[in-house]
Design a protein around this motif. Structure first.
Motif, PDB file in Angstrom:
ATOM      1  N   THR A  37       0.667  -1.208  -0.092  1.00 10.59           N
ATOM      2  CA  THR A  37       0.126   0.360   0.389  1.00 10.59           C
ATOM      3  C   THR A  37       0.400   1.547  -0.023  1.00 10.59           C
ATOM      4  OG1 THR A  37      -0.124  -0.295   2.213  1.00 10.59           O
ATOM      5  CG2 THR A  37      -1.677  -1.388   1.185  1.00 10.59           C
ATOM      6  N   VAL A  38       0.753   2.313  -0.807  1.00 12.13           N
ATOM      7  CA  VAL A  38       1.201   3.280  -0.715  1.00 12.13           C
ATOM      8  C   VAL A  38       0.191   5.049   0.007  1.00 12.13           C
ATOM      9  CG1 VAL A  38       2.497   5.192  -2.476  1.00 12.13           C
ATOM     10  CG2 VAL A  38       2.287   2.504  -2.908  1.00 12.13           C
ATOM     11  N   SER A  39       0.902   5.378   0.701  1.00 13.82           N
ATOM     12  CA  SER A  39       0.701   6.851   1.006  1.00 13.82           C
ATOM     13  C   SER A  39      -0.197   7.543   0.399  1.00 13.82           C
ATOM     14  CB  SER A  39       1.113   7.509   2.545  1.00 13.82           C
ATOM     15  OG  SER A  39       1.742   7.830   1.776  1.00 13.82           O
ATOM     16  N   GLU A  40      -1.462   8.645   0.916  1.00  9.27           N
ATOM     17  CA  GLU A  40      -2.139   9.784  -0.131  1.00  9.27           C
ATOM     18  C   GLU A  40      -0.584  10.137  -0.154  1.00  9.27           C
ATOM     19  OE1 GLU A  40      -4.571  13.871   0.529  1.00  9.27           O
ATOM     20  OE2 GLU A  40      -4.756  11.759   1.326  1.00  9.27           O
ATOM     21  N   MET A  41      -0.169  10.974  -1.345  1.00  9.80           N
ATOM     22  CA  MET A  41       0.784  11.808  -1.561  1.00  9.80           C
ATOM     23  C   MET A  41       0.898  13.219  -0.532  1.00  9.80           C
ATOM     24  SD  MET A  41       1.779  14.457  -5.130  1.00  9.80           S
ATOM     25  CE  MET A  41       0.671  16.104  -4.430  1.00  9.80           C
ATOM     26  N   ALA A  42       2.298  13.112   0.312  1.00  7.67           N
ATOM     27  CA  ALA A  42       2.470  14.267   1.198  1.00  7.67           C
ATOM     28  C   ALA A  42       3.606  14.870   0.674  1.00  7.67           C
ATOM     29  CB  ALA A  42       2.947  13.622   2.405  1.00  7.67           C
ATOM     30  N   TYR A  43       3.454  16.400   0.358  1.00 10.25           N
ATOM     31  CA  TYR A  43       4.702  17.770   0.611  1.00 10.25           C
ATOM     32  C   TYR A  43       5.332  17.413   1.172  1.00 10.25           C
ATOM     33  CZ  TYR A  43       1.051  19.104  -3.333  1.00 10.25           C
ATOM     34  OH  TYR A  43       0.688  19.838  -3.963  1.00 10.25           O
ATOM     35  N   GLN A  49       8.198  21.299   8.221  1.00  9.61           N
ATOM     36  CA  GLN A  49       7.657  22.257   9.008  1.00  9.61           C
ATOM     37  C   GLN A  49       6.724  21.217   9.815  1.00  9.61           C
ATOM     38  OE1 GLN A  49       5.749  24.150   5.682  1.00  9.61           O
ATOM     39  NE2 GLN A  49       7.969  25.057   4.833  1.00  9.61           N
ATOM     40  N   ARG A  50       6.943  20.184  10.085  1.00 12.89           N
ATOM     41  CA  ARG A  50       6.081  19.543  11.239  1.00 12.89           C
ATOM     42  C   ARG A  50       5.033  19.766  11.084  1.00 12.89           C
ATOM     43  NH1 ARG A  50       9.624  15.259  14.291  1.00 12.89           N
ATOM     44  NH2 ARG A  50      11.556  16.104  13.259  1.00 12.89           N
ATOM     45  N   ARG A  51       4.359  20.142   9.495  1.00 14.12           N
ATOM     46  CA  ARG A  51       2.864  20.523   9.851  1.00 14.12           C
ATOM     47  C   ARG A  51       1.731  18.914   9.465  1.00 14.12           C
ATOM     48  NH1 ARG A  51       2.427  25.120   4.892  1.00 14.12           N
ATOM     49  NH2 ARG A  51       3.951  26.204   5.472  1.00 14.12           N
ATOM     50  N   PRO A  52       0.244  19.555  10.199  1.00  8.77           N
ATOM     51  CA  PRO A  52       0.048  17.861   9.658  1.00  8.77           C
ATOM     52  C   PRO A  52      -0.114  17.144   8.754  1.00  8.77           C
ATOM     53  CG  PRO A  52      -2.175  19.934  10.499  1.00  8.77           C
ATOM     54  CD  PRO A  52      -0.660  20.126  10.283  1.00  8.77           C
ATOM     55  N   GLU A  53       0.667  17.299   7.775  1.00  6.56           N
ATOM     56  CA  GLU A  53       0.914  16.499   7.049  1.00  6.56           C
ATOM     57  C   GLU A  53       1.603  15.182   7.384  1.00  6.56           C
ATOM     58  OE1 GLU A  53       1.653  17.100   2.278  1.00  6.56           O
ATOM     59  OE2 GLU A  53       0.091  17.681   3.571  1.00  6.56           O
ATOM     60  N   LEU A  54       2.144  15.709   8.674  1.00  4.49           N
ATOM     61  CA  LEU A  54       3.232  14.204   8.813  1.00  4.49           C
ATOM     62  C   LEU A  54       1.973  12.784   9.575  1.00  4.49           C
ATOM     63  CD1 LEU A  54       5.227  16.033  12.510  1.00  4.49           C
ATOM     64  CD2 LEU A  54       5.968  14.283  10.248  1.00  4.49           C
ATOM     65  N   ALA A  55       0.525  13.528   9.407  1.00  2.51           N
ATOM     66  CA  ALA A  55      -0.904  11.745   9.673  1.00  2.51           C
ATOM     67  C   ALA A  55      -0.749  11.632   8.903  1.00  2.51           C
ATOM     68  CB  ALA A  55      -2.258  13.206   9.813  1.00  2.51           C
ATOM     69  N   LEU A  56       0.206  11.567   7.660  1.00  5.98           N
ATOM     70  CA  LEU A  56      -0.426  11.103   6.078  1.00  5.98           C
ATOM     71  C   LEU A  56       1.005   9.927   6.688  1.00  5.98           C
ATOM     72  CD1 LEU A  56      -0.357  13.656   3.575  1.00  5.98           C
ATOM     73  CD2 LEU A  56      -2.003  11.941   4.571  1.00  5.98           C
ATOM     74  N   LEU A  57       1.675  10.045   6.978  1.00  6.28           N
ATOM     75  CA  LEU A  57       3.185   8.588   7.373  1.00  6.28           C
ATOM     76  C   LEU A  57       2.094   7.733   8.048  1.00  6.28           C
ATOM     77  CD1 LEU A  57       6.345  11.049   8.114  1.00  6.28           C
ATOM     78  CD2 LEU A  57       5.057  10.268   6.539  1.00  6.28           C
ATOM     79  N   VAL A  58       1.655   8.000   8.857  1.00  9.34           N
ATOM     80  CA  VAL A  58       1.132   7.068  10.213  1.00  9.34           C
ATOM     81  C   VAL A  58       0.431   5.920   8.959  1.00  9.34           C
ATOM     82  CG1 VAL A  58      -0.533   6.187  11.803  1.00  9.34           C
ATOM     83  CG2 VAL A  58       0.474   8.526  11.808  1.00  9.34           C
ATOM     84  N   LYS A  59       0.632   4.178   9.480  1.00  2.96           N
ATOM     85  CA  LYS A  59       0.200   3.123   8.605  1.00  2.96           C
ATOM     86  C   LYS A  59      -1.146   2.414   9.137  1.00  2.96           C
ATOM     87  CE  LYS A  59       3.989  -0.113   9.789  1.00  2.96           C
ATOM     88  NZ  LYS A  59       4.783  -1.110   8.860  1.00  2.96           N
ATOM     89  N   ALA A  60      -1.645   1.481   9.012  1.00  2.00           N
ATOM     90  CA  ALA A  60      -2.145   0.957   9.784  1.00  2.00           C
ATOM     91  C   ALA A  60      -1.828  -0.264   9.923  1.00  2.00           C
ATOM     92  CB  ALA A  60      -3.284   1.007   8.793  1.00  2.00           C
ATOM     93  N   PRO A  61      -1.881  -1.481  11.436  1.00  2.00           N
ATOM     94  CA  PRO A  61      -1.204  -1.888  11.735  1.00  2.00           C
ATOM     95  C   PRO A  61      -1.599  -3.038  10.918  1.00  2.00           C
ATOM     96  CG  PRO A  61      -3.607  -1.906  12.241  1.00  2.00           C
ATOM     97  CD  PRO A  61      -3.543  -0.743  12.121  1.00  2.00           C
ATOM     98  N   ASN A  62      -2.222  -3.447  10.011  1.00  2.00           N
ATOM     99  CA  ASN A  62      -2.437  -4.627   9.164  1.00  2.00           C
ATOM    100  C   ASN A  62      -1.674  -4.140   7.833  1.00  2.00           C
ATOM    101  OD1 ASN A  62      -3.854  -2.722   8.039  1.00  2.00           O
ATOM    102  ND2 ASN A  62      -5.573  -4.825   7.389  1.00  2.00           N
ATOM    103  N   ALA A  64       1.256  -4.756   5.441  1.00  2.00           N
ATOM    104  CA  ALA A  64       2.252  -4.773   5.931  1.00  2.00           C
ATOM    105  C   ALA A  64       3.975  -4.637   5.052  1.00  2.00           C
ATOM    106  CB  ALA A  64       2.845  -6.142   5.228  1.00  2.00           C
ATOM    107  N   CYS A  65       3.152  -4.268   3.920  1.00  2.00           N
ATOM    108  CA  CYS A  65       4.640  -3.186   3.621  1.00  2.00           C
ATOM    109  C   CYS A  65       4.398  -1.664   2.548  1.00  2.00           C
ATOM    110  CB  CYS A  65       5.200  -4.145   1.780  1.00  2.00           C
ATOM    111  SG  CYS A  65       6.064  -3.252   0.627  1.00  2.00           S
ATOM    112  N   PHE A  66       4.414  -0.825   3.433  1.00  3.69           N
ATOM    113  CA  PHE A  66       3.755   0.841   3.353  1.00  3.69           C
ATOM    114  C   PHE A  66       4.654   1.524   2.772  1.00  3.69           C
ATOM    115  CE2 PHE A  66       2.672   4.308   5.678  1.00  3.69           C
ATOM    116  CZ  PHE A  66       1.930   5.491   5.044  1.00  3.69           C
ATOM    117  N   GLY A  67       4.359   1.861   1.726  1.00  2.00           N
ATOM    118  CA  GLY A  67       5.334   3.106   0.907  1.00  2.00           C
ATOM    119  C   GLY A  67       4.891   4.522   1.549  1.00  2.00           C
ATOM    120  N   GLY A  89       7.863   4.515  10.337  1.00  3.39           N
ATOM    121  CA  GLY A  89       7.606   2.299   9.723  1.00  3.39           C
ATOM    122  C   GLY A  89       7.627   1.957   8.316  1.00  3.39           C
ATOM    123  N   ALA A  90       7.951   2.991   7.754  1.00  2.27           N
ATOM    124  CA  ALA A  90       7.438   2.820   6.343  1.00  2.27           C
ATOM    125  C   ALA A  90       8.424   1.670   5.608  1.00  2.27           C
ATOM    126  CB  ALA A  90       8.132   4.212   5.498  1.00  2.27           C
TER     127      ALA A  90
END
Length: 395
Positions: A37-43, A49-62, A64-67, A89-90
Protein backbone atom coordinates in the motif's frame (compact mmCIF):
# COMPACT_ATOMS: atom_id res chain seq x y z
CA UNK A 1 16.89 -3.79 -2.56
CA UNK A 2 16.59 -7.42 -3.70
CA UNK A 3 14.31 -8.31 -0.79
CA UNK A 4 12.06 -5.34 -1.56
CA UNK A 5 11.83 -6.22 -5.24
CA UNK A 6 10.99 -9.83 -4.39
CA UNK A 7 8.26 -8.63 -2.02
CA UNK A 8 6.47 -6.51 -4.61
CA UNK A 9 6.83 -8.91 -7.56
CA UNK A 10 3.49 -10.27 -8.77
CA UNK A 11 1.43 -8.19 -6.35
CA UNK A 12 -1.45 -5.80 -6.85
CA UNK A 13 -0.46 -2.52 -5.19
CA UNK A 14 -2.83 0.08 -3.77
CA UNK A 15 -1.95 3.37 -5.46
CA UNK A 16 -1.37 6.67 -3.68
CA UNK A 17 -4.81 8.27 -3.78
CA UNK A 18 -5.64 11.90 -3.11
CA UNK A 19 -8.31 11.87 -0.38
CA UNK A 20 -9.03 8.19 -0.99
CA UNK A 21 -5.75 6.93 0.45
CA UNK A 22 -6.72 7.64 4.05
CA UNK A 23 -5.60 5.15 6.71
CA UNK A 24 -9.05 3.56 7.32
CA UNK A 25 -9.48 2.85 3.61
CA UNK A 26 -5.97 1.41 3.28
CA UNK A 27 -6.69 -0.77 6.32
CA UNK A 28 -9.86 -2.03 4.63
CA UNK A 29 -7.92 -2.88 1.46
CA UNK A 30 -5.30 -4.70 3.52
CA UNK A 31 -8.11 -6.74 5.09
CA UNK A 32 -8.93 -7.89 1.57
CA UNK A 33 -5.37 -8.87 0.78
CA UNK A 34 -3.58 -5.72 -0.36
CA UNK A 35 0.05 -6.70 0.25
CA UNK A 36 1.59 -3.37 -0.74
CA UNK A 37 0.00 0.00 0.00
CA UNK A 38 1.08 3.60 -0.57
CA UNK A 39 0.14 6.74 1.35
CA UNK A 40 -1.59 9.73 -0.08
CA UNK A 41 0.96 12.10 -1.62
CA UNK A 42 2.61 14.29 1.00
CA UNK A 43 4.50 17.49 0.25
CA UNK A 44 8.03 16.95 1.57
CA UNK A 45 8.37 20.58 2.63
CA UNK A 46 5.29 20.35 4.85
CA UNK A 47 6.56 17.12 6.40
CA UNK A 48 9.86 18.72 7.33
CA UNK A 49 8.01 21.70 8.83
CA UNK A 50 6.10 19.26 11.07
CA UNK A 51 2.74 20.38 9.74
CA UNK A 52 -0.42 18.22 9.99
CA UNK A 53 0.95 16.50 6.86
CA UNK A 54 2.82 14.22 9.30
CA UNK A 55 -0.45 12.34 9.81
CA UNK A 56 0.04 10.90 6.31
CA UNK A 57 3.03 8.90 7.59
CA UNK A 58 0.94 6.85 10.02
CA UNK A 59 0.28 3.32 8.82
CA UNK A 60 -2.45 0.86 9.76
CA UNK A 61 -1.43 -2.17 11.85
CA UNK A 62 -2.16 -4.58 8.99
CA UNK A 63 -0.17 -2.76 6.28
CA UNK A 64 2.65 -5.24 5.67
CA UNK A 65 4.56 -3.23 3.08
CA UNK A 66 3.72 0.46 3.35
CA UNK A 67 5.23 3.11 1.12
CA UNK A 68 5.15 6.86 1.66
CA UNK A 69 4.81 8.98 -1.45
CA UNK A 70 6.33 12.46 -1.40
CA UNK A 71 6.24 15.42 -3.76
CA UNK A 72 9.44 17.42 -3.92
CA UNK A 73 12.03 18.90 -6.27
CA UNK A 74 14.65 19.43 -3.58
CA UNK A 75 17.18 16.81 -2.52
CA UNK A 76 17.57 18.01 1.08
CA UNK A 77 13.81 18.23 1.67
CA UNK A 78 13.24 14.87 0.02
CA UNK A 79 15.90 13.14 2.09
CA UNK A 80 14.64 14.71 5.32
CA UNK A 81 11.09 13.62 4.51
CA UNK A 82 12.35 10.14 3.69
CA UNK A 83 13.99 9.82 7.09
CA UNK A 84 10.74 10.87 8.76
CA UNK A 85 8.92 8.21 6.74
CA UNK A 86 11.50 5.58 7.71
CA UNK A 87 11.21 6.45 11.40
CA UNK A 88 7.42 6.19 11.10
CA UNK A 89 7.74 2.60 9.87
CA UNK A 90 7.58 2.94 6.08
CA UNK A 91 8.97 0.07 4.00
CA UNK A 92 9.85 2.27 1.04
CA UNK A 93 9.78 5.84 -0.22
CA UNK A 94 8.14 6.91 -3.48
CA UNK A 95 8.57 10.10 -5.49
CA UNK A 96 5.53 11.50 -7.26
CA UNK A 97 6.35 12.41 -10.87
CA UNK A 98 2.85 11.73 -12.14
CA UNK A 99 0.37 14.10 -10.52
CA UNK A 100 -1.07 16.30 -13.31
CA UNK A 101 -3.04 18.77 -11.21
CA UNK A 102 -2.09 22.44 -11.36
CA UNK A 103 -1.62 22.70 -7.60
CA UNK A 104 1.41 20.41 -7.96
CA UNK A 105 2.73 21.29 -11.42
CA UNK A 106 2.75 25.05 -10.79
CA UNK A 107 5.30 24.37 -8.05
CA UNK A 108 7.46 22.31 -10.37
CA UNK A 109 6.29 19.07 -8.74
CA UNK A 110 4.44 15.97 -9.91
CA UNK A 111 4.47 15.43 -13.66
CA UNK A 112 6.30 18.75 -14.16
CA UNK A 113 9.46 16.88 -13.09
CA UNK A 114 9.33 14.95 -16.38
CA UNK A 115 10.30 18.07 -18.32
CA UNK A 116 14.01 17.67 -17.56
CA UNK A 117 15.04 14.00 -17.14
CA UNK A 118 18.66 14.88 -16.33
CA UNK A 119 17.59 17.16 -13.48
CA UNK A 120 15.17 14.48 -12.25
CA UNK A 121 18.01 11.97 -12.29
CA UNK A 122 20.10 14.15 -9.97
CA UNK A 123 17.12 14.58 -7.65
CA UNK A 124 16.49 10.84 -7.41
CA UNK A 125 20.17 10.00 -6.95
CA UNK A 126 20.51 12.56 -4.16
CA UNK A 127 17.43 11.40 -2.24
CA UNK A 128 18.28 7.71 -2.72
CA UNK A 129 21.75 8.33 -1.30
CA UNK A 130 20.35 10.14 1.73
CA UNK A 131 17.60 7.67 2.71
CA UNK A 132 18.31 4.02 3.69
CA UNK A 133 14.99 2.84 2.23
CA UNK A 134 14.21 1.47 -1.24
CA UNK A 135 13.30 4.52 -3.33
CA UNK A 136 10.72 4.14 -6.09
CA UNK A 137 9.40 6.65 -8.60
CA UNK A 138 5.95 6.99 -10.15
CA UNK A 139 5.86 8.61 -13.58
CA UNK A 140 3.54 9.30 -16.50
CA UNK A 141 4.25 8.66 -20.16
CA UNK A 142 5.26 12.28 -20.62
CA UNK A 143 3.88 15.79 -20.69
CA UNK A 144 2.08 15.65 -24.03
CA UNK A 145 0.29 12.79 -25.75
CA UNK A 146 2.37 13.07 -28.90
CA UNK A 147 5.68 13.56 -27.06
CA UNK A 148 6.13 10.61 -24.66
CA UNK A 149 9.50 10.45 -22.96
CA UNK A 150 8.90 7.56 -20.53
CA UNK A 151 11.66 5.42 -22.09
CA UNK A 152 14.24 8.14 -21.55
CA UNK A 153 12.98 8.80 -18.03
CA UNK A 154 13.11 5.11 -17.07
CA UNK A 155 16.68 4.88 -18.33
CA UNK A 156 17.94 7.80 -16.25
CA UNK A 157 15.96 6.77 -13.17
CA UNK A 158 17.36 3.25 -13.04
CA UNK A 159 20.86 4.68 -13.44
CA UNK A 160 20.09 7.07 -10.56
CA UNK A 161 19.27 4.20 -8.21
CA UNK A 162 15.48 3.80 -8.36
CA UNK A 163 14.35 0.55 -6.75
CA UNK A 164 11.31 0.30 -9.02
CA UNK A 165 9.37 2.51 -11.41
CA UNK A 166 5.61 2.75 -11.68
CA UNK A 167 4.37 3.91 -15.07
CA UNK A 168 0.92 5.44 -15.44
CA UNK A 169 0.79 5.37 -19.26
CA UNK A 170 -1.09 8.58 -19.87
CA UNK A 171 0.41 12.00 -20.39
CA UNK A 172 0.01 14.99 -18.11
CA UNK A 173 -2.09 16.52 -20.87
CA UNK A 174 -4.43 13.50 -21.02
CA UNK A 175 -4.93 13.37 -17.25
CA UNK A 176 -7.52 10.51 -17.04
CA UNK A 177 -9.51 11.20 -20.19
CA UNK A 178 -8.17 8.39 -22.40
CA UNK A 179 -7.45 4.72 -21.93
CA UNK A 180 -4.10 3.85 -20.39
CA UNK A 181 -1.51 2.80 -22.99
CA UNK A 182 -0.51 -0.62 -21.65
CA UNK A 183 1.38 -1.36 -24.88
CA UNK A 184 3.86 1.31 -23.82
CA UNK A 185 4.19 -0.32 -20.38
CA UNK A 186 4.85 -3.72 -21.98
CA UNK A 187 7.37 -2.24 -24.41
CA UNK A 188 9.40 -0.73 -21.58
CA UNK A 189 9.05 -3.78 -19.32
CA UNK A 190 10.34 -6.09 -22.09
CA UNK A 191 13.14 -3.77 -23.19
CA UNK A 192 16.50 -5.50 -22.51
CA UNK A 193 17.84 -2.14 -21.35
CA UNK A 194 15.30 -2.04 -18.51
CA UNK A 195 16.91 -3.36 -15.34
CA UNK A 196 14.40 -2.33 -12.67
CA UNK A 197 10.91 -3.71 -11.96
CA UNK A 198 8.25 -1.90 -13.97
CA UNK A 199 4.87 -1.50 -12.28
CA UNK A 200 1.90 -0.76 -14.54
CA UNK A 201 -0.92 1.52 -13.41
CA UNK A 202 -4.17 2.49 -15.09
CA UNK A 203 -7.69 1.24 -15.85
CA UNK A 204 -7.56 -1.99 -13.83
CA UNK A 205 -10.98 -2.92 -12.45
CA UNK A 206 -11.10 -6.73 -12.66
CA UNK A 207 -8.74 -9.49 -11.59
CA UNK A 208 -8.39 -10.84 -15.11
CA UNK A 209 -7.12 -7.44 -16.27
CA UNK A 210 -4.41 -7.55 -13.60
CA UNK A 211 -3.53 -11.13 -14.60
CA UNK A 212 -3.31 -10.15 -18.26
CA UNK A 213 -0.91 -7.32 -17.55
CA UNK A 214 1.36 -9.40 -15.31
CA UNK A 215 1.36 -12.60 -17.36
CA UNK A 216 1.04 -11.30 -20.92
CA UNK A 217 2.62 -7.87 -20.73
CA UNK A 218 5.45 -8.82 -18.42
CA UNK A 219 5.11 -6.13 -15.78
CA UNK A 220 6.47 -6.93 -12.32
CA UNK A 221 3.29 -5.83 -10.54
CA UNK A 222 0.09 -3.88 -11.10
CA UNK A 223 -1.00 -0.77 -9.24
CA UNK A 224 -4.72 0.01 -8.83
CA UNK A 225 -6.42 3.24 -7.89
CA UNK A 226 -9.99 3.83 -9.04
CA UNK A 227 -10.59 0.09 -9.29
CA UNK A 228 -9.86 -0.28 -5.57
CA UNK A 229 -11.99 2.74 -4.71
CA UNK A 230 -14.92 1.10 -6.49
CA UNK A 231 -14.36 -2.33 -4.96
CA UNK A 232 -11.84 -2.59 -2.10
CA UNK A 233 -12.14 -6.38 -2.42
CA UNK A 234 -10.37 -6.26 -5.79
CA UNK A 235 -7.24 -7.51 -4.00
CA UNK A 236 -9.13 -10.58 -2.74
CA UNK A 237 -10.32 -11.29 -6.29
CA UNK A 238 -6.75 -11.09 -7.59
CA UNK A 239 -5.44 -13.42 -4.87
CA UNK A 240 -8.29 -15.90 -5.36
CA UNK A 241 -8.23 -15.68 -9.15
CA UNK A 242 -12.01 -15.30 -9.30
CA UNK A 243 -14.68 -12.67 -8.94
CA UNK A 244 -16.59 -11.98 -5.78
CA UNK A 245 -20.09 -10.63 -6.32
CA UNK A 246 -21.19 -9.51 -2.84
CA UNK A 247 -24.89 -9.09 -2.21
CA UNK A 248 -26.06 -5.60 -1.17
CA UNK A 249 -26.14 -6.83 2.43
CA UNK A 250 -22.56 -8.06 2.16
CA UNK A 251 -21.46 -4.74 0.67
CA UNK A 252 -23.13 -2.88 3.54
CA UNK A 253 -21.08 -5.03 5.91
CA UNK A 254 -17.89 -3.94 4.11
CA UNK A 255 -18.93 -0.28 4.15
CA UNK A 256 -19.87 -0.51 7.83
CA UNK A 257 -16.41 -1.87 8.57
CA UNK A 258 -14.93 1.19 6.83
CA UNK A 259 -17.05 3.46 9.04
CA UNK A 260 -15.85 1.58 12.14
CA UNK A 261 -12.25 2.05 11.06
CA UNK A 262 -12.92 5.76 10.62
CA UNK A 263 -14.42 5.96 14.12
CA UNK A 264 -11.37 4.21 15.52
CA UNK A 265 -8.94 6.44 13.65
CA UNK A 266 -10.63 9.85 13.89
CA UNK A 267 -12.70 9.43 17.06
CA UNK A 268 -16.42 9.15 17.74
CA UNK A 269 -17.01 12.66 19.05
CA UNK A 270 -18.25 15.56 16.93
CA UNK A 271 -14.71 16.57 15.95
CA UNK A 272 -13.86 13.03 14.88
CA UNK A 273 -17.06 12.68 12.88
CA UNK A 274 -16.36 15.95 11.08
CA UNK A 275 -12.93 14.67 10.06
CA UNK A 276 -14.32 11.28 9.02
CA UNK A 277 -17.09 12.84 6.96
CA UNK A 278 -14.55 14.63 4.81
CA UNK A 279 -13.87 11.11 3.52
CA UNK A 280 -16.78 8.73 4.11
CA UNK A 281 -19.54 10.27 1.91
CA UNK A 282 -16.91 10.99 -0.76
CA UNK A 283 -16.02 7.29 -0.92
CA UNK A 284 -19.56 6.50 -2.07
CA UNK A 285 -19.00 8.50 -5.26
CA UNK A 286 -16.85 5.47 -6.18
CA UNK A 287 -18.43 2.64 -4.18
CA UNK A 288 -21.75 3.43 -5.87
CA UNK A 289 -20.18 2.57 -9.22
CA UNK A 290 -19.69 -1.11 -8.35
CA UNK A 291 -21.35 -3.48 -10.79
CA UNK A 292 -21.16 -7.30 -11.11
CA UNK A 293 -18.75 -7.33 -14.07
CA UNK A 294 -18.82 -11.05 -14.82
CA UNK A 295 -15.83 -12.27 -16.76
CA UNK A 296 -17.85 -14.09 -19.41
CA UNK A 297 -19.77 -10.89 -20.16
CA UNK A 298 -16.90 -8.40 -20.25
CA UNK A 299 -13.52 -10.03 -20.72
CA UNK A 300 -13.48 -9.63 -24.51
CA UNK A 301 -14.56 -6.00 -24.51
CA UNK A 302 -11.80 -4.08 -26.34
CA UNK A 303 -12.01 -0.97 -24.17
CA UNK A 304 -11.21 -0.74 -20.42
CA UNK A 305 -14.37 -1.08 -18.35
CA UNK A 306 -13.30 1.83 -16.16
CA UNK A 307 -13.48 4.04 -19.23
CA UNK A 308 -16.71 2.64 -20.67
CA UNK A 309 -19.43 2.74 -18.03
CA UNK A 310 -22.16 3.02 -20.65
CA UNK A 311 -21.22 -0.36 -22.09
CA UNK A 312 -21.22 -1.92 -18.62
CA UNK A 313 -24.67 -0.52 -17.85
CA UNK A 314 -26.07 -1.65 -21.22
CA UNK A 315 -24.82 -5.22 -20.79
CA UNK A 316 -26.06 -5.44 -17.21
CA UNK A 317 -29.48 -4.05 -18.08
CA UNK A 318 -29.79 -6.85 -20.60
CA UNK A 319 -28.71 -9.52 -18.09
CA UNK A 320 -30.16 -8.15 -14.83
CA UNK A 321 -33.15 -6.24 -16.12
CA UNK A 322 -33.78 -2.52 -15.56
CA UNK A 323 -32.68 -0.84 -12.35
CA UNK A 324 -36.29 -0.50 -11.18
CA UNK A 325 -36.55 -4.30 -10.90
CA UNK A 326 -33.62 -4.63 -8.48
CA UNK A 327 -34.15 -4.76 -4.70
CA UNK A 328 -34.40 -1.32 -3.04
CA UNK A 329 -31.12 -1.72 -1.14
CA UNK A 330 -29.24 -2.58 -4.34
CA UNK A 331 -30.73 0.46 -6.00
CA UNK A 332 -29.72 2.73 -3.13
CA UNK A 333 -26.13 1.51 -3.21
CA UNK A 334 -25.91 2.40 -6.91
CA UNK A 335 -27.23 5.96 -6.64
CA UNK A 336 -24.81 8.73 -7.60
CA UNK A 337 -26.11 11.62 -5.52
CA UNK A 338 -24.47 13.67 -2.79
CA UNK A 339 -27.53 13.63 -0.52
CA UNK A 340 -27.78 9.83 -0.80
CA UNK A 341 -24.09 9.39 0.00
CA UNK A 342 -24.40 11.61 3.07
CA UNK A 343 -27.51 9.77 4.27
CA UNK A 344 -25.82 6.38 3.77
CA UNK A 345 -22.79 7.58 5.72
CA UNK A 346 -24.97 8.85 8.57
CA UNK A 347 -26.77 5.50 8.79
CA UNK A 348 -23.48 3.60 8.84
CA UNK A 349 -22.00 5.90 11.47
CA UNK A 350 -25.04 5.55 13.74
CA UNK A 351 -25.19 1.74 13.47
CA UNK A 352 -23.39 -0.31 16.11
CA UNK A 353 -23.44 -3.50 14.04
CA UNK A 354 -23.54 -4.49 10.39
CA UNK A 355 -27.02 -5.95 10.96
CA UNK A 356 -28.24 -2.57 12.23
CA UNK A 357 -26.66 -0.89 9.22
CA UNK A 358 -28.44 -3.25 6.79
CA UNK A 359 -31.77 -2.57 8.48
CA UNK A 360 -31.23 1.20 8.50
CA UNK A 361 -30.14 1.34 4.86
CA UNK A 362 -32.97 -0.93 3.74
CA UNK A 363 -35.48 1.43 5.35
CA UNK A 364 -33.70 4.40 3.78
CA UNK A 365 -33.77 2.69 0.37
CA UNK A 366 -37.48 1.97 0.55
CA UNK A 367 -38.19 5.56 1.54
CA UNK A 368 -35.88 7.56 -0.72
CA UNK A 369 -34.01 5.52 -3.35
CA UNK A 370 -36.54 6.35 -6.09
CA UNK A 371 -36.34 10.05 -5.23
CA UNK A 372 -32.55 10.14 -5.54
CA UNK A 373 -32.64 8.05 -8.74
CA UNK A 374 -35.00 10.61 -10.25
CA UNK A 375 -32.72 13.48 -9.21
CA UNK A 376 -29.77 11.69 -10.77
CA UNK A 377 -31.65 11.20 -14.04
CA UNK A 378 -32.81 14.83 -14.07
CA UNK A 379 -29.29 16.11 -13.60
CA UNK A 380 -29.88 17.74 -10.22
CA UNK A 381 -27.01 19.96 -9.13
CA UNK A 382 -26.46 17.55 -6.26
CA UNK A 383 -26.33 14.49 -8.48
CA UNK A 384 -22.86 13.78 -9.81
CA UNK A 385 -22.16 11.58 -12.78
CA UNK A 386 -19.19 9.22 -12.37
CA UNK A 387 -17.40 10.86 -15.29
CA UNK A 388 -16.85 13.97 -13.19
CA UNK A 389 -14.52 12.06 -10.93
CA UNK A 390 -12.14 11.09 -13.73
CA UNK A 391 -10.28 14.36 -13.35
CA UNK A 392 -9.41 13.88 -9.66
CA UNK A 393 -5.72 14.31 -8.86
CA UNK A 394 -4.68 10.71 -8.29
CA UNK A 395 -0.89 10.56 -8.11
Amino acid sequence: MDAFRAKIRGTVILAPLTRGGNLPFRRLCADFGAQVTVSEMAYARYLTQRRPELALLVKAPNEACFGVQIATNNIEEGAAAGLLAMNAGASFLDLNCGCPIFEATRRGLGSALLRKPSKLSRLVAGIAEGVPLPFSVKIRSGLKEDEPNAKEVVKVLQEAGAAMITLHPRSQQQRYSKAADWDLVAEIAHDPATTVPIIGNGDVLCHWEAERHILKRGVSAVMVGRGALIKPWLFKECLDGKEWFPSPEERVEVYHRLSLYMKEHFGVDAKGKKKAFYFLPWHFSFLARWRPTKRELFEDHPYPLLQDGRHVEAVLTESEGPLSQLPPLERLLRVIHDDAHLAISEALWDSETAEEAVAALTALAEARAAEWEAAERDGSKDARAPAQYKSEGWG
